[in-house]
Design an enzyme around this catalytic site. Sequence first.
Site, PDB file in Angstrom:
ATOM      1  N   GLU A 183       0.838  -1.222   0.000  1.00 39.08           N
ATOM      2  CA  GLU A 183       0.000   0.000   0.000  1.00 39.08           C
ATOM      3  C   GLU A 183       0.861   1.256   0.000  1.00 39.08           C
ATOM      4  OE1 GLU A 183      -2.681  -0.549   3.361  1.00 39.08           O
ATOM      5  OE2 GLU A 183      -4.087  -1.645   2.087  1.00 39.08           O
TER       6      GLU A 183
ATOM      7  N   GLU B  99      -5.476  -8.372  -1.149  1.00 37.40           N
ATOM      8  CA  GLU B  99      -6.129  -8.215   0.161  1.00 37.40           C
ATOM      9  C   GLU B  99      -7.598  -7.893  -0.071  1.00 37.40           C
ATOM     10  OE1 GLU B  99      -4.623  -5.529   3.174  1.00 37.40           O
ATOM     11  OE2 GLU B  99      -2.562  -5.966   2.582  1.00 37.40           O
TER      12      GLU B  99
HETATM   13  C1  BGP Z   1      -4.268  -3.079   5.021  1.00 34.51           C
HETATM   14  C2  BGP Z   1      -2.908  -3.599   5.422  1.00 34.51           C
HETATM   15  C3  BGP Z   1      -2.886  -4.889   6.149  1.00 34.51           C
HETATM   16  C4  BGP Z   1      -4.117  -5.190   6.957  1.00 34.51           C
HETATM   17  C5  BGP Z   1      -5.415  -4.694   6.384  1.00 34.51           C
HETATM   18  C6  BGP Z   1      -6.591  -4.709   7.317  1.00 34.51           C
HETATM   19  O1  BGP Z   1      -4.268  -1.701   5.038  1.00 34.51           O
HETATM   20  O2  BGP Z   1      -2.089  -3.770   4.282  1.00 34.51           O
HETATM   21  O3  BGP Z   1      -1.665  -5.028   6.825  1.00 34.51           O
HETATM   22  O4  BGP Z   1      -3.992  -5.291   8.281  1.00 34.51           O
HETATM   23  O5  BGP Z   1      -5.321  -3.408   5.849  1.00 34.51           O
HETATM   24  O6  BGP Z   1      -6.503  -3.640   8.196  1.00 34.51           O
HETATM   25  P1  BGP Z   1      -6.680  -3.798   9.748  1.00 34.51           P
HETATM   26  O7  BGP Z   1      -5.697  -4.826  10.155  1.00 34.51           O
HETATM   27  O8  BGP Z   1      -6.383  -2.477  10.325  1.00 34.51           O
HETATM   28  O9  BGP Z   1      -8.077  -4.226   9.966  1.00 34.51           O
END
Ligand code: BGP
Length: 471
Positions: free
Chosen positions: A172, A364
């Site tokens: 990201e 993701e």
């Molecule tokens: C993205 C990241 C991840 C992940 C995901 C979910 O922004 O790349 O590392 O964790 O989001 O976010 P969160 O863990 O804050 O729910």
Amino acid sequence: MIKSFPKGFLWGGATAANQCEGAYNEDGKGLSIQDIMPKGIKGPITDKPTEDNMKLIGIDFYHRYKEDIKLFAEMGFKVFRLSIAWSRIFPNGDDKEPNEKGLQFYDNVFDELAKYGIEPLVTISHYETPLALAKNYNGWTNRKLIGFFENYVRTIFTRYKDKVKYWLTFNEINSALHAPYMSAGIWTPKEQLSKQDLYQAMHHELVASALAVKIGHEINPEFKIGCMILGIPNYPLTPKPSDVLKAMEQDRENLFFADIHARGEYPKYMNRYFKENNIEIKMEPGDKEILKHTVDFISFSYYLSVCATSDPEKNIKGEGNLLGGVPNPYLKASEWGWQIDPEGLRYILNFFYDRYQKPLFIVENGLGAVDELITDENGNKTVNDDYRIKYLNDHLVQVAEAIEDGVEVLGYTTWGCIDLVSASTAELKKRYGFIYVDRHDDGSGTLERYKKKSFYWYKEVIATNGASLKK
Ligand code: BGP
């Protein structure tokens, strides 16, 4: 019946080292920026690791990877996304020689994956810059980071050239504008950073990313190296032309990063933005040539869409991962306020593909929710996570639609395929996995793994190459 998924589609799941490995100070690992942020991006940074930091133990993947990979294999994973913790390989980031024990750990993980025919997809830098690089160099604001990164990527590309084919440079990358410490290891507090500082740091990362593509292709021409963008479509809040323009502007804030990675040069629209914001990017000779090494594919995360408005009174920021935006009145939100929009995934897939004509990889997507562990009629502990199944089903149906639209999609990895510590809030209460991990925010739990209902559901989806999805 859904038929669109091509043969060889890479089904799988995704994790990041700092959110699952634990073992934060074992076998020569140095500290990473994550080890001193116990409450995620919303909380304070401490001066040393504290016991309330869930990431120090994570879900203990470091010691349990064999058991976890076996479970992924049971679901039929074709691909597993993981990151290499930079500070396991170079504990301070600027060390001359790598830490052999760190390298060995990932050898072991890749070998284990190979046993089951699971392709690794490796993120080179996932929100876990070595802490020493943040403290001593102010992270990516410093051009020297390019050299340290180069040393790191050369080391891992050379070591794993026969074990890993798919690579992602920076997780990201566009998030650094919003979370400069977590995303770019920048020690200076966000409030004190100017746009000049941020975009200069971004220039360094973008050059480093293109350099990684160049070096990777030299080391193994078969490598497929992608960028990774936080994908979040901006819809105009109303059909008012000024809202449409606002949405375009907000989209460009993110597209800037994908544009450079995919087209190999700064997009023209940034000239105006830079001029109006007194930004002057300092380039060194050769930077423009390096940027020409474009990625093989575009990968992105997708959780939600947002709206954009030109009306300051309506410009109320909703919840969201790192970006957030104006809530869409037509959408419902998750328990953490992230607006759920499966069709937005079809939209963004088409949008990226039209713009770049490069293969895409959804690396993701998923639902963070509170799960209740129950004992079923056979005495097995499980979670009836129908809400997660619905979320993933609905998104995958839209992926199938996009493929039908003509978009080339390499694969799909759900976020946090096994429960892990959240990035934004550093909690375990927010679970994404097909596999429940018995660990809780107060530090209690046995770390035992249990299969949720969605485990069996995903297994079926993979076995049928998507045909079992419900439209
Ligand atoms: C993205 C990241 C991840 C992940 C995901 C979910 O922004 O790349 O590392 O964790 O989001 O976010 P969160 O863990 O804050 O729910």
